[in-house]
Scaffold this active site. Structure first.
Site, mmCIF file in Angstrom:
data_model
loop_
_atom_site.group_PDB
_atom_site.id
_atom_site.type_symbol
_atom_site.label_atom_id
_atom_site.label_comp_id
_atom_site.label_asym_id
_atom_site.label_seq_id
_atom_site.Cartn_x
_atom_site.Cartn_y
_atom_site.Cartn_z
ATOM 1 N N HIS A 126 41.412 39.873 25.049
ATOM 2 C CA HIS A 126 41.714 40.671 26.245
ATOM 3 C C HIS A 126 42.452 41.960 25.867
ATOM 4 O O HIS A 126 42.147 43.030 26.387
ATOM 5 C CB HIS A 126 42.641 39.895 27.204
ATOM 6 N N LYS A 159 42.107 26.861 41.945
ATOM 7 C CA LYS A 159 42.256 26.454 40.538
ATOM 8 C C LYS A 159 43.707 26.123 40.250
ATOM 9 O O LYS A 159 44.608 26.685 40.870
ATOM 10 C CB LYS A 159 41.872 27.641 39.630
ATOM 11 N N ARG A 180 31.489 38.503 25.284
ATOM 12 C CA ARG A 180 31.546 37.938 23.927
ATOM 13 C C ARG A 180 30.157 37.550 23.451
ATOM 14 O O ARG A 180 29.691 38.002 22.433
ATOM 15 C CB ARG A 180 32.478 36.723 23.888
ATOM 16 N N SER A 189 40.766 31.930 26.441
ATOM 17 C CA SER A 189 42.018 31.341 26.933
ATOM 18 C C SER A 189 41.947 29.823 26.847
ATOM 19 O O SER A 189 42.934 29.168 26.495
ATOM 20 C CB SER A 189 42.270 31.751 28.385
HETATM 21 O O1 PNS Z 1 38.824 35.651 33.427
HETATM 22 P P1 PNS Z 1 37.833 35.220 34.461
HETATM 23 O O2 PNS Z 1 38.102 33.789 34.891
HETATM 24 O O3 PNS Z 1 36.414 35.461 34.048
HETATM 25 O O4 PNS Z 1 38.128 36.152 35.743
HETATM 26 C C1 PNS Z 1 37.429 35.982 36.896
HETATM 27 C C2 PNS Z 1 37.757 37.031 37.991
HETATM 28 C C3 PNS Z 1 39.188 36.912 38.476
HETATM 29 C C4 PNS Z 1 37.506 38.426 37.478
HETATM 30 C C5 PNS Z 1 36.744 36.661 39.107
HETATM 31 O O5 PNS Z 1 36.914 35.326 39.451
HETATM 32 C C6 PNS Z 1 36.842 37.526 40.329
HETATM 33 O O6 PNS Z 1 36.388 38.663 40.349
HETATM 34 N N1 PNS Z 1 37.429 36.954 41.394
HETATM 35 C C7 PNS Z 1 37.524 37.593 42.682
HETATM 36 C C8 PNS Z 1 36.536 37.005 43.664
HETATM 37 C C9 PNS Z 1 35.330 37.920 43.873
HETATM 38 O O7 PNS Z 1 35.447 39.123 44.003
HETATM 39 N N2 PNS Z 1 34.129 37.328 43.922
HETATM 40 C C10 PNS Z 1 32.908 38.084 44.164
HETATM 41 C C11 PNS Z 1 32.051 38.237 42.929
HETATM 42 S S1 PNS Z 1 31.113 36.771 42.648
#
Ligand code: PNS
Length: 159
Positions: free
Chosen positions: A17, A41, A90, A128
């Site tokens: 990150h 979560k 990745r 993570s």
């Molecule tokens: O590190 P991660 O778990 O890949 O992060 C995920 C994150 C927080 C970027 C993603 O879950 C997110 O954008 N959440 C907000 C909900 C949202 O906007 N959903 C619409 C797109 S499917």
């Protein structure tokens, strides 16, 4: 002002990150690092702890704001004036999910672009969940997370 947003769970932040943060910062005037709060979560670290770990890893770096958001990323991006969402990739296994999210975000906000940045090859296996698994088993997480937060993570998760 060209504002990028880099959102994630950051549970906890890893060297992968941090690499994406530092490289994407060079492409914009301001980078907002946003911890997504997902009430469904149960993360290992609280939102405040995640922000603190990111802040400690990035100290003295200009043009980076660290914050959190609830709800849709596109709504938050609009609120903070970001026109670009940056995502780290990745492997092909990341691609399918990220592709779907990018399409959904495009559907929700046609004026916001998603940019994908390839991981640094050194961190292509770092996640993570991998860090948590190693730390919980009492393994060495050196090189996986910034040195300055290693002890905090081990104190919290170390087996
Ligand atoms: O590190 P991660 O778990 O890949 O992060 C995920 C994150 C927080 C970027 C993603 O879950 C997110 O954008 N959440 C907000 C909900 C949202 O906007 N959903 C619409 C797109 S499917």
């Amino acid at each position: 002002m060209n504002i990028f947003i880099y959102a994630g769970s950051f549970d906890p932040v890893t060297n992968g990150h941090i690499d994406i943060i530092q490289r994407s910062r060079k492409l914009c005037d301001k980078l907002i690092v946003a911890v997504g709060v997902n009430e469904g979560k149960k993360p290992a670290f609280s939102t405040e702890e995640k922000i603190e770990l990111i802040r400690a890893s990035l100290k003295d770096q200009d043009g980076i704001e660290i914050t959190c958001f609830k709800g849709l990323l596109t709504d938050f991006a609009r609120k903070v004036g970001a026109k670009t969402i940056i995502k780290g990739l990745r492997a092909m296994s990341d691609f399918e999910f990220e592709f779907q999210m990018a399409m959904m975000n495009k559907h929700l906000a046609a004026d916001i672009e998603t940019l994908f940045m390839m991981t640094n090859v050194d961190y292509s296996y770092v996640s993570s969940s991998g860090v948590k698994a190693v730390a919980k088993a009492g393994g060495d997480i050196s090189g996986l997370v910034p040195e300055c937060i290693k002890d905090k993570i081990m104190e919290r998760l170390g087996g």
